[in-house]
Enzyme design. Structure first.
Site, PDB file in Angstrom:
ATOM      1  N   TYR A   1       7.323  -6.793  40.206  1.00  0.00           N
ATOM      2  CA  TYR A   1       8.576  -6.966  39.457  1.00  0.00           C
ATOM      3  C   TYR A   1       9.689  -6.215  40.159  1.00  0.00           C
ATOM      4  CZ  TYR A   1       8.808  -9.650  35.221  1.00  0.00           C
ATOM      5  OH  TYR A   1       8.934 -10.691  34.350  1.00  0.00           O
TER       6      TYR A   1
ATOM      7  N   GLU B   1      13.438  -6.381  38.930  1.00  0.00           N
ATOM      8  CA  GLU B   1      14.741  -6.712  38.325  1.00  0.00           C
ATOM      9  C   GLU B   1      15.833  -5.826  38.907  1.00  0.00           C
ATOM     10  OE1 GLU B   1      14.514  -6.688  34.069  1.00  0.00           O
ATOM     11  OE2 GLU B   1      13.406  -8.563  34.028  1.00  0.00           O
TER      12      GLU B   1
ATOM     13  N   ASP C   1      27.755 -27.881  46.370  1.00  0.00           N
ATOM     14  CA  ASP C   1      26.299 -27.821  46.195  1.00  0.00           C
ATOM     15  C   ASP C   1      25.713 -28.609  47.362  1.00  0.00           C
ATOM     16  OD1 ASP C   1      23.656 -28.352  45.648  1.00  0.00           O
ATOM     17  OD2 ASP C   1      23.980 -28.888  43.547  1.00  0.00           O
TER      18      ASP C   1
ATOM     19  N   THR D   1      19.569 -25.446  47.360  1.00  0.00           N
ATOM     20  CA  THR D   1      18.151 -25.146  47.266  1.00  0.00           C
ATOM     21  C   THR D   1      17.708 -24.810  48.688  1.00  0.00           C
ATOM     22  OG1 THR D   1      17.675 -27.490  47.544  1.00  0.00           O
ATOM     23  CG2 THR D   1      17.605 -26.644  45.304  1.00  0.00           C
TER      24      THR D   1
ATOM     25  N   LYS E   1      14.798 -28.357  50.802  1.00  0.00           N
ATOM     26  CA  LYS E   1      15.006 -29.764  51.179  1.00  0.00           C
ATOM     27  C   LYS E   1      15.167 -29.827  52.703  1.00  0.00           C
ATOM     28  CE  LYS E   1      16.707 -31.103  46.611  1.00  0.00           C
ATOM     29  NZ  LYS E   1      17.199 -29.960  45.836  1.00  0.00           N
TER      30      LYS E   1
ATOM     31  N   ARG F   1      10.358 -23.525  47.729  1.00  0.00           N
ATOM     32  CA  ARG F   1      11.116 -24.013  46.569  1.00  0.00           C
ATOM     33  C   ARG F   1      11.922 -22.860  46.017  1.00  0.00           C
ATOM     34  NH1 ARG F   1       9.448 -28.738  45.798  1.00  0.00           N
ATOM     35  NH2 ARG F   1      10.955 -29.010  44.130  1.00  0.00           N
TER      36      ARG F   1
HETATM   37  N1  DSN Z   1      15.270 -33.148  42.269  1.00  0.00           N
HETATM   38  C1  DSN Z   1      16.333 -33.054  43.217  1.00  0.00           C
HETATM   39  C2  DSN Z   1      16.429 -34.290  44.024  1.00  0.00           C
HETATM   40  O1  DSN Z   1      15.431 -34.977  44.101  1.00  0.00           O
HETATM   41  O2  DSN Z   1      17.462 -34.588  44.578  1.00  0.00           O
HETATM   42  C3  DSN Z   1      17.545 -32.797  42.519  1.00  0.00           C
HETATM   43  O3  DSN Z   1      17.324 -31.898  41.479  1.00  0.00           O
END
Ligand code: DSN
Length: 429
Positions: free
Chosen positions: A62, A64, A208, A234, A237, A243
C-alpha cells in the site's frame, strides 16, 4: 500469522499446482492470443519485461500519497520507483508534470474534471457515436451525468471533425473544458486548431490520447503536449504498456491534478502497474519503438488500401493512424453478426458504431480494426493484404447464410489464421 501462511498448501507453490482451474484458463488465453489475429484497436502485446514487472511483489504494498508524502511506511523502494516512472513519463512526452497513479483512462478523465471543473460546469467533447469516448461527456457516463456535457460530431459529408462546429459550440456554450481525443476516429487531430478555439473562449484544452499515445511519442502523430493544459492517456494501447492510466499537465495544474487523483478519486496506487509503466516508458523512448510506431501507421495505411481494393467501405475513406472503421451495411449484416463470425474465424475485433449509424450501439453497423498488436508481432505492410483477405472472406462467410456464420468456412479460416500468425511470435507469451 507468517508461520500459518508459509504452512498453507498454496503459499509459494506455483500457480499450476496451486490453482489448476485458473491456470488452465490462463493457458487457454495465452494460446488464444498466440493463435488469433488480434485486431482490437485498443489492445496490444506487452514485452516480457512489462509482464514481469506487473507480476511482482509490488502488488503486496500500500502506498497512499505521493513520493515523500505517504500515509504508510515501507517506502524505500516504492518512492524511488514512482519517481522514476514520473521522470520517465515527463521526459518521454516532454511534459512539465506527470501523475502515474490513475488506474486507467476513465478514472484519469474523471480526475481531470474533478481538478478543473465544479459539478454542473459545461464541457465540450466528441460524441461517442462520432468516435469519441464515453468519458468525454456521453450521457450515461459520470462525465455526462455530473457535468453539463455538450457534444460535437463529425461532418455528414466526409465524417471528419468539423472545426467550425467545434468553434460555434464553444462560443455558444462557453465550456470550462474542451476535450479532443477519440476511441474510434481514423484521422489525425489538429491540436493547434483546438487550442486556438479553447483560447478564444477561455476553456482548458484537454487531449485524451489513449489510442494514439504510442504514435505521438513515435513522432507519427501531432503532439498535443505544447497545446494542452492537460493530456490523459491509457498506457496499454499503442504505447504497449500495462493496463493503466497517466495524466500529463502543465505545472499550473499539477497540484489540482494530484489532489484529484488522490485523495479525490483513488486510494493506493497499484505499484506493480507503476513499475510496469516505468518499464514501458523506457521501452517507448528507444529507436526500436519509434520504428514500431512508424510501422503501425504504415500497416494501417496498407490495410486500408487492401480493404478498399476489395470494395470494402471505410469511414472517411481510409486512415492516418492505427485503426480503420469498416461499414458492413453493404454485406447485409450487422457489425455484431460480422464480429461474432470473425471471432469464430480466429479474427478478434469489435463491432463499432459508425457516424450517423441507423443501428443501436449494442449491434451497430461497423467494425473497428486496429493493427497495433499485429505490428508488435512483427507484421509489415506486405502482410496486410492477407489480413484484409481473411477479414473479407470471413465477412462473406458470415453473410452467406442470412447472417448465420458458415461453420465450415469459419473453421477453415481459423486454421489459415493459425498458420498465418505462427511465424510471427507473440511478444511476452
Ligand atoms: N475500451 C477502450 C477502447 O476500446 O477504445 C475505450 O475505453
Amino acid at each position: 500469522m507468517l508461520r500459518a501462511m508459509s504452512e498453507s498448501p498454496s503459499h509459494q507453490t506455483e500457480l499450476p499446482e496451486a490453482d489448476p482451474e485458473v491456470w488452465a484458463l490462463l493457458q487457454g488465453e495465452d494460446q488464444r492470443q498466440r493463435e488469433s489475429l488480434r485486431l482490437i484497436a485498443s489492445e496490444n502485446y506487452v514485452s516480457s519485461a512489462v509482464l514481469r514487472a506487473s507480476a511482482s511483489s509490488l502488488t503486496n504494498k500500500y502506498a497512499e500519497g505521493y513520493p515523500g508524502k505517504r500515509y504508510y511506511e515501507g517506502m524505500a523502494f516504492i518512492d524511488p520507483l514512482e519517481s522514476l516512472a514520473i521522470d520517465r513519463a515527463k521526459a518521454l512526452f516532454g511534459a512539465e508534470h506527470a501523475n502515474v497513479q490513475p488506474y486507467s483512462g476513465s478514472p484519469a478523465n474523471l480526475a481531470v474534471l474533478l481538478a478543473l471543473c465544479e459539478p454542473g460546469d459545461t464541457t465540450l467533447g466528441l460524441s461517442l457515436p462520432a468516435g469519441g469516448h464515453l468519458t468525454h461527456g456521453w450521457k450515461v457516463s459520470a462525465t455526462g451525468i455530473y457535468y453539463n456535457a455538450v457534444q460535437y460530431g463529425v461532418r455528414k459529408s466526409d465524417h471528419r471533425i468539423d472545426m467550425d462546429e467545434v468553434r460555434d459550440l464553444a462560443k455558444e456554450h462557453r465550456p470550462k473544458v474542451i476535450w479532443c481525443g477519440h476511441s474510434a476516429y481514423p484521422r489525425t487531430l489538429d491540436f493547434a486548431a483546438f487550442a486556438t478555439i479553447a483560447d478564444e473562449v477561455g476553456a482548458h484544452l484537454v487531449a485524451d490520447i489513449a489510442h494514439i499515445a504510442g504514435l505521438v511519442v513515435g513522432g507519427v502523430h501531432p503532439d498535443p503536449v505544447p497545446h494542452c493544459a492537460v493530456v490523459t492517456t491509457t498506457t496499454h494501447k499503442t504505447l504497449r504498456g500495462p493496463r493503466g492510466g497517466l495524466i500529463l499537465c502543465r505545472k499550473a495544474h499539477a497540484r489540482a491534478i494530484d489532489r484529484a487523483v488522490f485523495p479525490g478519486l483513488q486510494g493506493g496506487p497499484h505499484n506493480h502497474t507503476t513499475a510496469a509503466k516505468a518499464v514501458a516508458f523506457k521501452e517507448a523512448a528507444t529507436p526500436e519503438f519509434t520504428a514500431y510506431a512508424k510501422q503501425v501507421v504504415a500497416n494501417g495505411a496498407a490495410l486500408a488500401e487492401a480493404m478498399l481494393s476489395r470494395g470494402m467501405s471505410l469511414v472517411t475513406g481510409g486512415t492516418d493512424n492505427h485503426l480503420v472503421l469498416l461499414d458492413v451495411t453493404p454485406d447485409g449484416i450487422s457489425g455484431g453478426q460480422a464480429a461474432r463470425a470473425l471471432d469464430r474465424c480466429g479474427i478478434e475485433l469489435n463491432a463499432n458504431s459508425i457516424p450517423f449509424d441507423p443501428r443501436k450501439p449494442f449491434d451497430p453497423s461497423g467494425l473497428r480494426i486496429g493493427v497495433s498488436s499485429l505490428t508488435s508481432r512483427g507484421m509489415k505492410t506486405g502482410e496486410m493484404d492477407r489480413v484484409a483477405d481473411l477479414i473479407h472472406r470471413g465477412i462473406a462467410g458470415a453473410a452467406a447464410k442470412d447472417g448465420n456464420p458458415d461453420d465450415a468456412l469459419c473453421a477453415a479460416i481459423a486454421n489459415e489464421v493459425r498458420e498465418f500468425v505462427t511465424p510471427f511470435p507473440a511478444p511476452g507469451l
